[in-house]
Design a protein around this motif. Structure first.
Motif, mmCIF file in Angstrom:
data_model
loop_
_atom_site.group_PDB
_atom_site.id
_atom_site.type_symbol
_atom_site.label_atom_id
_atom_site.label_comp_id
_atom_site.label_asym_id
_atom_site.label_seq_id
_atom_site.Cartn_x
_atom_site.Cartn_y
_atom_site.Cartn_z
ATOM 1 N N LEU A 119 -10.660 74.486 -42.111
ATOM 2 C CA LEU A 119 -11.118 74.462 -40.724
ATOM 3 C C LEU A 119 -11.037 73.065 -40.103
ATOM 4 O O LEU A 119 -11.373 72.895 -38.936
ATOM 5 C CB LEU A 119 -12.571 74.966 -40.646
ATOM 6 C CG LEU A 119 -12.792 76.415 -41.090
ATOM 7 C CD1 LEU A 119 -14.284 76.752 -41.095
ATOM 8 C CD2 LEU A 119 -12.033 77.377 -40.190
ATOM 9 N N MET A 120 -10.592 72.082 -40.882
ATOM 10 C CA MET A 120 -10.493 70.713 -40.388
ATOM 11 C C MET A 120 -9.030 70.285 -40.318
ATOM 12 O O MET A 120 -8.182 70.767 -41.076
ATOM 13 C CB MET A 120 -11.262 69.758 -41.298
ATOM 14 C CG MET A 120 -12.743 70.086 -41.462
ATOM 15 S SD MET A 120 -13.686 70.038 -39.910
ATOM 16 C CE MET A 120 -13.591 68.275 -39.519
ATOM 17 N N VAL A 121 -8.739 69.366 -39.404
ATOM 18 C CA VAL A 121 -7.385 68.833 -39.285
ATOM 19 C C VAL A 121 -7.073 68.007 -40.525
ATOM 20 O O VAL A 121 -7.850 67.119 -40.911
ATOM 21 C CB VAL A 121 -7.242 67.960 -38.020
ATOM 22 C CG1 VAL A 121 -5.882 67.265 -37.996
ATOM 23 C CG2 VAL A 121 -7.436 68.810 -36.772
ATOM 24 N N LYS A 122 -5.974 68.295 -41.143
ATOM 25 C CA LYS A 122 -5.585 67.623 -42.385
ATOM 26 C C LYS A 122 -5.520 66.113 -42.182
ATOM 27 O O LYS A 122 -4.960 65.622 -41.206
ATOM 28 C CB LYS A 122 -4.229 68.148 -42.853
ATOM 29 C CG LYS A 122 -3.779 67.599 -44.208
ATOM 30 C CD LYS A 122 -2.496 68.252 -44.648
ATOM 31 C CE LYS A 122 -2.005 67.664 -45.959
ATOM 32 N NZ LYS A 122 -2.974 67.810 -47.054
ATOM 33 N N ASP A 123 -6.110 65.387 -43.102
ATOM 34 C CA ASP A 123 -6.103 63.912 -43.135
ATOM 35 C C ASP A 123 -6.888 63.253 -42.004
ATOM 36 O O ASP A 123 -6.777 62.039 -41.799
ATOM 37 C CB ASP A 123 -4.655 63.364 -43.119
ATOM 38 C CG ASP A 123 -3.855 63.831 -44.319
ATOM 39 O OD1 ASP A 123 -4.467 64.004 -45.391
ATOM 40 O OD2 ASP A 123 -2.628 64.026 -44.180
ATOM 41 N N SER A 124 -7.692 64.038 -41.238
ATOM 42 C CA SER A 124 -8.479 63.412 -40.166
ATOM 43 C C SER A 124 -9.837 62.933 -40.660
ATOM 44 O O SER A 124 -10.508 62.138 -40.000
ATOM 45 C CB SER A 124 -8.687 64.398 -39.003
ATOM 46 O OG SER A 124 -9.588 65.435 -39.368
ATOM 47 N N ILE A 125 -10.261 63.421 -41.830
ATOM 48 C CA ILE A 125 -11.600 63.113 -42.336
ATOM 49 C C ILE A 125 -11.640 61.729 -42.984
ATOM 50 O O ILE A 125 -10.754 61.370 -43.756
ATOM 51 C CB ILE A 125 -12.042 64.180 -43.357
ATOM 52 C CG1 ILE A 125 -12.030 65.564 -42.704
ATOM 53 C CG2 ILE A 125 -13.423 63.862 -43.916
ATOM 54 C CD1 ILE A 125 -12.224 66.704 -43.691
ATOM 55 N N PHE A 126 -12.681 60.978 -42.647
ATOM 56 C CA PHE A 126 -12.860 59.652 -43.248
ATOM 57 C C PHE A 126 -14.350 59.328 -43.321
ATOM 58 O O PHE A 126 -15.149 59.868 -42.553
ATOM 59 C CB PHE A 126 -12.127 58.581 -42.434
ATOM 60 C CG PHE A 126 -12.739 58.299 -41.089
ATOM 61 C CD1 PHE A 126 -13.575 57.212 -40.898
ATOM 62 C CD2 PHE A 126 -12.489 59.134 -40.000
ATOM 63 C CE1 PHE A 126 -14.152 56.954 -39.664
ATOM 64 C CE2 PHE A 126 -13.055 58.887 -38.766
ATOM 65 C CZ PHE A 126 -13.895 57.796 -38.592
ATOM 66 N N PRO A 127 -14.761 58.450 -44.261
ATOM 67 C CA PRO A 127 -16.173 58.068 -44.361
ATOM 68 C C PRO A 127 -16.537 57.075 -43.263
ATOM 69 O O PRO A 127 -16.087 55.936 -43.267
ATOM 70 C CB PRO A 127 -16.256 57.424 -45.757
ATOM 71 C CG PRO A 127 -14.879 56.907 -46.008
ATOM 72 C CD PRO A 127 -13.939 57.846 -45.324
ATOM 73 N N LEU A 128 -17.374 57.514 -42.319
ATOM 74 C CA LEU A 128 -17.712 56.689 -41.161
ATOM 75 C C LEU A 128 -18.880 55.744 -41.453
ATOM 76 O O LEU A 128 -18.810 54.550 -41.145
ATOM 77 C CB LEU A 128 -18.066 57.593 -39.972
ATOM 78 C CG LEU A 128 -18.581 56.915 -38.697
ATOM 79 C CD1 LEU A 128 -17.501 56.021 -38.094
ATOM 80 C CD2 LEU A 128 -19.048 57.964 -37.688
ATOM 81 N N LEU A 129 -19.950 56.284 -42.042
ATOM 82 C CA LEU A 129 -21.191 55.519 -42.193
ATOM 83 C C LEU A 129 -21.844 55.751 -43.539
ATOM 84 O O LEU A 129 -21.530 56.706 -44.246
ATOM 85 C CB LEU A 129 -22.194 55.920 -41.097
ATOM 86 C CG LEU A 129 -21.771 55.818 -39.650
ATOM 87 C CD1 LEU A 129 -22.740 56.590 -38.778
ATOM 88 C CD2 LEU A 129 -21.704 54.365 -39.215
ATOM 89 N N LYS A 130 -22.805 54.870 -43.836
ATOM 90 C CA LYS A 130 -23.715 55.064 -44.963
ATOM 91 C C LYS A 130 -25.136 54.922 -44.442
ATOM 92 O O LYS A 130 -25.362 54.373 -43.375
ATOM 93 C CB LYS A 130 -23.463 54.016 -46.053
ATOM 94 C CG LYS A 130 -22.123 54.148 -46.759
ATOM 95 C CD LYS A 130 -21.970 53.061 -47.813
ATOM 96 C CE LYS A 130 -20.626 53.148 -48.512
ATOM 97 N NZ LYS A 130 -20.454 52.077 -49.529
ATOM 98 N N ASN A 131 -26.095 55.438 -45.224
ATOM 99 C CA ASN A 131 -27.483 55.359 -44.806
ATOM 100 C C ASN A 131 -28.377 55.236 -46.029
ATOM 101 O O ASN A 131 -27.909 55.337 -47.167
ATOM 102 C CB ASN A 131 -27.865 56.594 -43.984
ATOM 103 C CG ASN A 131 -28.860 56.297 -42.887
ATOM 104 O OD1 ASN A 131 -29.650 55.359 -42.977
ATOM 105 N ND2 ASN A 131 -28.844 57.097 -41.833
ATOM 106 N N LYS A 132 -29.662 55.023 -45.785
ATOM 107 C CA LYS A 132 -30.654 54.909 -46.851
ATOM 108 C C LYS A 132 -31.713 55.977 -46.661
ATOM 109 O O LYS A 132 -32.121 56.267 -45.520
ATOM 110 C CB LYS A 132 -31.326 53.534 -46.809
ATOM 111 C CG LYS A 132 -30.416 52.364 -47.144
ATOM 112 C CD LYS A 132 -30.342 52.155 -48.645
ATOM 113 C CE LYS A 132 -29.623 50.853 -48.975
ATOM 114 N NZ LYS A 132 -29.511 50.666 -50.440
ATOM 115 N N LEU A 133 -32.190 56.547 -47.753
ATOM 116 C CA LEU A 133 -33.315 57.466 -47.704
ATOM 117 C C LEU A 133 -34.593 56.661 -47.893
ATOM 118 O O LEU A 133 -34.675 55.820 -48.800
ATOM 119 C CB LEU A 133 -33.198 58.524 -48.802
ATOM 120 C CG LEU A 133 -34.284 59.611 -48.805
ATOM 121 C CD1 LEU A 133 -34.126 60.516 -47.588
ATOM 122 C CD2 LEU A 133 -34.218 60.436 -50.095
#
Length: 277
Positions: A119-133
């Protein structure tokens, strides 16, 4: 008799003149109204000439994305809409073809779920951010709370629903690894998303709760009791990508590219996110 005829002729001429003036005024008003409508339509067309997309973003991104929105709209002369919810809720919306063009998840597993269904465009996904719990407490709660004693020192503990809220999933994972999950069952209050968890603690309905660091920094009624150690839960990564059903892939890609620029990165960092380089 002649005077009466003259008076009737004068009255008739005056009526005709009055009617003509009235018609001209109505025509002028009509033309003015039409011009105003055309001007408004022109402005709307001008605003959306770059297109329109809907971004499905994790609830924890609400404040940062609301600040980014007008900057990107002005830059691309477009309309940028958002729907904020738990990542699991957005995942289901994409699976049901809910009209989302860009997906920004607070969980890699939720993104992987829609990607595996093609359901996603191939190769469009990338890690944008990180966070802390983090474990947060209500500032007015006159109790000492930390990761060792929060179960004993709290009457109610807010957590996102683990099956749909990534922050809740990370919290459950952490507490299970710390052997605290079972002991806290009677005190847990489950929320629909991480912002609902924050609201529970902020209003004092719960003494403590688990949210992201980016959530804690925006609410003056809560304070961070303790950061949860990274080694007791999966890495908190926010992947972003384009939904294959989008009708404006070009604008969707421009938005993702903008999120990598320094202007957007500065805003995201201000709200407590860690930006991937």
């Amino acid at each position: 008799m002649k005077n009466i005829k003259k008076l009737l002729i004068f009255t008739l001429c005056l009526s005709i003149l009055t009617f003509a003036v009235s018609c001209n005024k109505k025509e002028d008003v009509k033309e003015t109204n039409n011009a105003q409508v055309e001007d408004t339509a022109s402005k709307e067309t001008e605003k959306t000439s770059g297109g329109e997309i809907l971004v499905g973003a994790a609830a924890s991104l609400t404040d940062a994305m609301n600040e980014i929105k007008p900057i990107f709209e002005e830059k691309e002369n477009c309309t940028l809409n958002f729907t904020y919810a738990a990542s699991g809720t957005l995942q289901k919306q994409i699976e049901e073809d809910g009209g989302i063009d860009v997906f920004i998840s607070a969980s890699e597993s939720k993104m992987n779920a829609v990607d595996e269904k093609d359901l996603m465009v191939k190769d469009s996904i990338f890690p944008l951010l990180k966070n802390k719990l983090v474990l947060v407490k209500n500032k007015e709660a006159n109790v000492d709370i930390n990761m060792e004693n929060f179960v004993e020192n709290s009457n109610k503990i807010a957590i996102g629903q683990p099956d749909v809220v990534p922050a809740g999933q990370y919290a459950k994972q952490s507490l299970e690894n710390l052997n605290l999950w079972e002991s806290g069952q009677e005190k847990f209050v489950f929320a629909k998303d991480v912002r609902a968890v924050l609201a529970y603690v902020s209003t004092g309905e719960c003494e403590a709760g688990f949210v992201y660091k980016s959530d804690a920094v925006i609410d003056d009624n809560v304070e961070i009791a303790e950061e949860v150690k990274d080694d007791v839960h999966d890495p908190i990564v926010y992947p972003a990508g384009i939904v294959k059903s989008t009708k404006n892939q070009e604008l969707a890609q421009k938005f993702l590219d903008f999120l990598k620029e320094s202007e957007a990165k500065d805003i995201l960092t201000k709200y407590g996110f860690e930006v991937n380089e």
